[in-house]
Design a protein around this motif. Structure first.
Motif, short mmCIF file in Angstrom:
data_model
loop_
_atom_site.label_atom_id
_atom_site.label_comp_id
_atom_site.label_asym_id
_atom_site.label_seq_id
_atom_site.Cartn_x
_atom_site.Cartn_y
_atom_site.Cartn_z
N PRO A 53 -85.39 92.55 -41.99
CA PRO A 53 -84.87 91.74 -40.86
C PRO A 53 -85.92 90.81 -40.26
N GLU A 54 -87.17 91.25 -40.16
CA GLU A 54 -88.20 90.38 -39.60
C GLU A 54 -88.52 89.21 -40.55
N ASP A 55 -88.36 89.43 -41.85
CA ASP A 55 -88.54 88.35 -42.82
C ASP A 55 -87.42 87.32 -42.66
N GLU A 57 -85.85 86.65 -39.94
CA GLU A 57 -86.14 85.90 -38.72
C GLU A 57 -87.17 84.80 -39.00
N ASN A 60 -85.43 82.05 -40.67
CA ASN A 60 -84.67 81.27 -39.69
C ASN A 60 -85.57 80.28 -38.96
N GLN A 61 -86.80 80.70 -38.66
CA GLN A 61 -87.75 79.81 -38.00
C GLN A 61 -88.16 78.67 -38.93
#
Length: 137
Positions: A53-55, A57, A60-61
Motif C-alpha cells: 500500500p505504501e508503494d 501511495e 500516486n504521488q
C-alpha cells in the motif's frame, strides 16, 4: 524476482527517445502504452503482486507529479503560443522570421532530464522501501 530488478527492467524497456520517435511517426500514445503493457505483461503482473500500500501511495504521488509536469508544459506551450502570435504579428511588420527551436530544445531537454531523474529516484525509493520491509519481516 525483486521489485528493484523488475523496475530496472521496465525502465530499460521504456526508452523515452524511442517513444518520442514513435509519436513523431504518428503512433498514438494509447498504442504505445498498450504495446509496452503487452511486451512486459509478466513483469508488470509480478510488480503489481509485490507492491505494498505504501508503494501504491508513492506511485500516486509520481502520477500527480506527471500531471503537474503536463500542466506546466501546457502553460509554457500556451504562453509561448500567445507570445509567438504577438511576435509573429510584430515580425511580419518588420519582415523577420522568429526562431523558437533553441528555446524549445532547452525546455525539452530540461523536462526530459529532470523527469528522468525524479522517476529513477522514485523507483529507487520504492526499491529501498521494499527491501527494508523484507529485511524487517
Amino acid at each position: 524476482m525483486s521489485i528493484s530488478k523488475i523496475l530496472n527492467s521496465l525502465e530499460k524497456s521504456w526508452v523515452r527517445h524511442d517513444i518520442l520517435l514513435n509519436i513523431k511517426n504518428g503512433i498514438e500514445t494509447d498504442e504505445i502504452v498498450n504495446e509496452f503493457l503487452m511486451k512486459n505483461e509478466r513483469q508488470i503482473k509480478e510488480l503489481n503482486y509485490l507492491l505494498r500500500p505504501e508503494d501504491i501511495e508513492l506511485l500516486n504521488q509520481v502520477e500527480k507529479l506527471s500531471t503537474c509536469e503536463f500542466k506546466l508544459i501546457n502553460e509554457i506551450k500556451n504562453l509561448n503560443y500567445s507570445e509567438n502570435n504577438e511576435n509573429h504579428h510584430i515580425m511580419n511588420k518588420k519582415k523577420i522570421v522568429p526562431s523558437n527551436r533553441v528555446f524549445f530544445n532547452k525546455i525539452s531537454s530540461f523536462m526530459i532530464h529532470w523527469s528522468n531523474k525524479f522517476v529513477v529516484i522514485a523507483l529507487l525509493t520504492i526499491s529501498a522501501i521494499a527491501l527494508s520491509k523484507q529485511a524487517w519481516a
